[in-house]
Design a protein around this motif. Structure first.
Motif, PDB file in Angstrom:
ATOM      1  N   GLY A  10    -105.011 -12.657   8.169  1.00  0.00           N
ATOM      2  CA  GLY A  10    -105.335 -13.540   9.275  1.00  0.00           C
ATOM      3  C   GLY A  10    -104.163 -14.462   9.579  1.00  0.00           C
ATOM      4  N   ARG A  11    -104.400 -15.414  10.452  1.00  0.00           N
ATOM      5  CA  ARG A  11    -103.396 -16.419  10.796  1.00  0.00           C
ATOM      6  C   ARG A  11    -103.950 -17.804  10.498  1.00  0.00           C
ATOM      7  NH1 ARG A  11     -97.993 -14.952  12.033  1.00  0.00           N
ATOM      8  NH2 ARG A  11     -98.072 -12.789  12.711  1.00  0.00           N
ATOM      9  N   LEU A  12    -103.140 -18.598   9.803  1.00  0.00           N
ATOM     10  CA  LEU A  12    -103.581 -19.930   9.434  1.00  0.00           C
ATOM     11  C   LEU A  12    -103.683 -20.829  10.664  1.00  0.00           C
ATOM     12  CD1 LEU A  12    -104.192 -22.017   7.162  1.00  0.00           C
ATOM     13  CD2 LEU A  12    -101.746 -22.510   7.137  1.00  0.00           C
ATOM     14  N   ILE A  13    -104.800 -21.490  10.809  1.00  0.00           N
ATOM     15  CA  ILE A  13    -104.978 -22.494  11.854  1.00  0.00           C
ATOM     16  C   ILE A  13    -104.668 -23.877  11.291  1.00  0.00           C
ATOM     17  CG2 ILE A  13    -106.606 -23.570  13.451  1.00  0.00           C
ATOM     18  CD1 ILE A  13    -108.134 -20.896  13.480  1.00  0.00           C
ATOM     19  N   LEU A  20    -110.261 -26.722   2.136  1.00  0.00           N
ATOM     20  CA  LEU A  20    -110.714 -25.924   3.267  1.00  0.00           C
ATOM     21  C   LEU A  20    -109.538 -25.476   4.120  1.00  0.00           C
ATOM     22  CD1 LEU A  20    -113.768 -28.100   4.414  1.00  0.00           C
ATOM     23  CD2 LEU A  20    -113.815 -26.076   2.941  1.00  0.00           C
ATOM     24  N   ALA A  21    -109.652 -24.271   4.677  1.00  0.00           N
ATOM     25  CA  ALA A  21    -108.628 -23.754   5.585  1.00  0.00           C
ATOM     26  C   ALA A  21    -109.297 -22.922   6.662  1.00  0.00           C
ATOM     27  CB  ALA A  21    -107.614 -22.903   4.829  1.00  0.00           C
ATOM     28  N   ASP A  22    -108.950 -23.186   7.899  1.00  0.00           N
ATOM     29  CA  ASP A  22    -109.444 -22.386   9.014  1.00  0.00           C
ATOM     30  C   ASP A  22    -108.446 -21.281   9.304  1.00  0.00           C
ATOM     31  OD1 ASP A  22    -111.685 -23.966   9.270  1.00  0.00           O
ATOM     32  OD2 ASP A  22    -110.851 -25.220  10.863  1.00  0.00           O
ATOM     33  N   VAL A  23    -108.957 -20.057   9.448  1.00  0.00           N
ATOM     34  CA  VAL A  23    -108.116 -18.878   9.622  1.00  0.00           C
ATOM     35  C   VAL A  23    -108.663 -18.033  10.764  1.00  0.00           C
ATOM     36  CG1 VAL A  23    -107.279 -16.747   8.530  1.00  0.00           C
ATOM     37  CG2 VAL A  23    -107.466 -18.860   7.186  1.00  0.00           C
ATOM     38  N   ARG A  24    -107.746 -17.515  11.595  1.00  0.00           N
ATOM     39  CA  ARG A  24    -108.142 -16.622  12.680  1.00  0.00           C
ATOM     40  C   ARG A  24    -107.900 -15.177  12.246  1.00  0.00           C
ATOM     41  NH1 ARG A  24    -105.498 -18.825  16.233  1.00  0.00           N
ATOM     42  NH2 ARG A  24    -107.159 -20.033  17.235  1.00  0.00           N
ATOM     43  N   LEU A  25    -108.945 -14.376  12.261  1.00  0.00           N
ATOM     44  CA  LEU A  25    -108.853 -12.976  11.873  1.00  0.00           C
ATOM     45  C   LEU A  25    -108.319 -12.144  13.038  1.00  0.00           C
ATOM     46  CD1 LEU A  25    -112.211 -12.583   9.880  1.00  0.00           C
ATOM     47  CD2 LEU A  25    -109.957 -13.338   9.075  1.00  0.00           C
ATOM     48  N   PRO A  26    -107.874 -10.903  12.781  1.00  0.00           N
ATOM     49  CA  PRO A  26    -107.288 -10.079  13.842  1.00  0.00           C
ATOM     50  C   PRO A  26    -108.195  -9.859  15.055  1.00  0.00           C
ATOM     51  CG  PRO A  26    -106.769  -9.151  11.714  1.00  0.00           C
ATOM     52  CD  PRO A  26    -107.726 -10.275  11.463  1.00  0.00           C
ATOM     53  N   ASP A  27    -109.527  -9.868  14.870  1.00  0.00           N
ATOM     54  CA  ASP A  27    -110.434  -9.667  15.997  1.00  0.00           C
ATOM     55  C   ASP A  27    -110.709 -10.951  16.773  1.00  0.00           C
ATOM     56  OD1 ASP A  27    -112.076 -11.091  14.299  1.00  0.00           O
ATOM     57  OD2 ASP A  27    -113.624  -9.546  14.127  1.00  0.00           O
ATOM     58  N   GLY A  28    -110.019 -12.044  16.378  1.00  0.00           N
ATOM     59  CA  GLY A  28    -110.196 -13.324  17.052  1.00  0.00           C
ATOM     60  C   GLY A  28    -111.221 -14.236  16.426  1.00  0.00           C
ATOM     61  N   THR A  29    -111.973 -13.726  15.466  1.00  0.00           N
ATOM     62  CA  THR A  29    -112.968 -14.540  14.784  1.00  0.00           C
ATOM     63  C   THR A  29    -112.285 -15.628  13.955  1.00  0.00           C
ATOM     64  OG1 THR A  29    -114.449 -12.634  14.602  1.00  0.00           O
ATOM     65  CG2 THR A  29    -114.908 -14.521  13.169  1.00  0.00           C
ATOM     66  N   GLU A  30    -112.819 -16.837  13.996  1.00  0.00           N
ATOM     67  CA  GLU A  30    -112.307 -17.918  13.167  1.00  0.00           C
ATOM     68  C   GLU A  30    -113.257 -18.152  11.997  1.00  0.00           C
ATOM     69  OE1 GLU A  30    -111.406 -21.440  15.360  1.00  0.00           O
ATOM     70  OE2 GLU A  30    -110.071 -20.405  16.774  1.00  0.00           O
TER      71      GLU A  30
END
Length: 243
Positions: A10-13, A20-30
């Protein structure tokens, strides 16, 4: 050792509230992932960095994902899960990879010891008539121009551990500070005097008192810069204590 299941990229937000860490997955899901690291993670949370998460199928877990790896710069990975190094070190010792700690048939973890009420990461025993070895494990992920530094924040806990190790040497046992280098770009390890000068002073005092200091590198990524799924310690890394 290796991850039991393939990691999720994923990509780190953002990382926040330490755990805690918010991450965006390849399908756009956070998703919100557990961040198992109490340190500052200096250099290990670049904006929009590629990250890899492990996924739990336990329905009782509040957070399904755990942050494991991050790409700190192109082609360089770091393992930020500080629950991993103890297991990495133990496996490497038992496999005979760590030549400095070979010949110990018995290995116990989290044994209570010391005047300051600590728990040692690994206690090795059974080496013939030789002394037991008290092994404190530290995770190294802070990299600056191929040099690794520890700690990445002021650590009173780390200072306490050095005092405890020195006390074990005085009692006639071996005491070992074991740096697990969980960053593929690190070629040497040094105390981070610019971050915690007291720790650097104590580390050199510990070395002079007979505490052994070693470091081993983890195998994290292949030639393509992507995770191999392995966390195995493969080779020693020089530890430089000279100022």
């Amino acid at each position: 050792m290796k991850f039991p299941e393939p990691l999720v990229e994923g990509r780190l937000i953002r990382r926040y509230k330490r755990f805690l860490a918010d991450v965006r997955l390849p399908d756009g899901t956070e998703v919100t992932a557990h961040c198992p690291n109490t340190g500052s993670m200096l250099g290990c949370q670049p904006e929009s960095a590629r990250v890899w998460l492990s996924r739990s199928n336990n329905p009782k877990r509040k957070l399904q994902y755990t942050w494991e790896l991050v790409e700190t710069s192109p082609g360089e990975l770091a393992c930020v899960n500080t629950a991993r190094p103890n297991a990495q070190a133990r496996e490497a010792v038992q496999a005979g990879t760590v030549v400095e700690l070979s010949g110990y048939p018995e290995c116990r973890a989290e044994v209570k010891y010391g005047a300051e009420k600590s728990r040692i990461d690994l206690l090795l025993s059974g080496h013939g008539a030789g002394p037991d070895a008290w092994v404190e494990v530290k995770n190294v992920t802070l990299a600056e121009k191929n040099q690794g530094f520890f700690p990445d924040a002021v650590t009173e806990r780390g200072q306490k551990h050095l005092r405890e190790l020195m006390a074990q040497v005085k009692q006639g046992d071996r005491a070992v500070l074991f740096f697990v280098v969980n960053h593929t770009g690190i070629e040497t390890v040094r105390p981070a005097d610019h971050i915690d000068g007291k720790y650097g002073e104590l580390l050199r005092e510990a070395r002079d008192s007979g505490v052994e200091v070693i470091a081993y590198r983890a195998d994290l990524c292949g030639s393509d810069g992507n995770p191999t799924g392995l966390l195995t310690l493969t080779e020693p890394v020089p530890v430089i204590l000279e100022v």
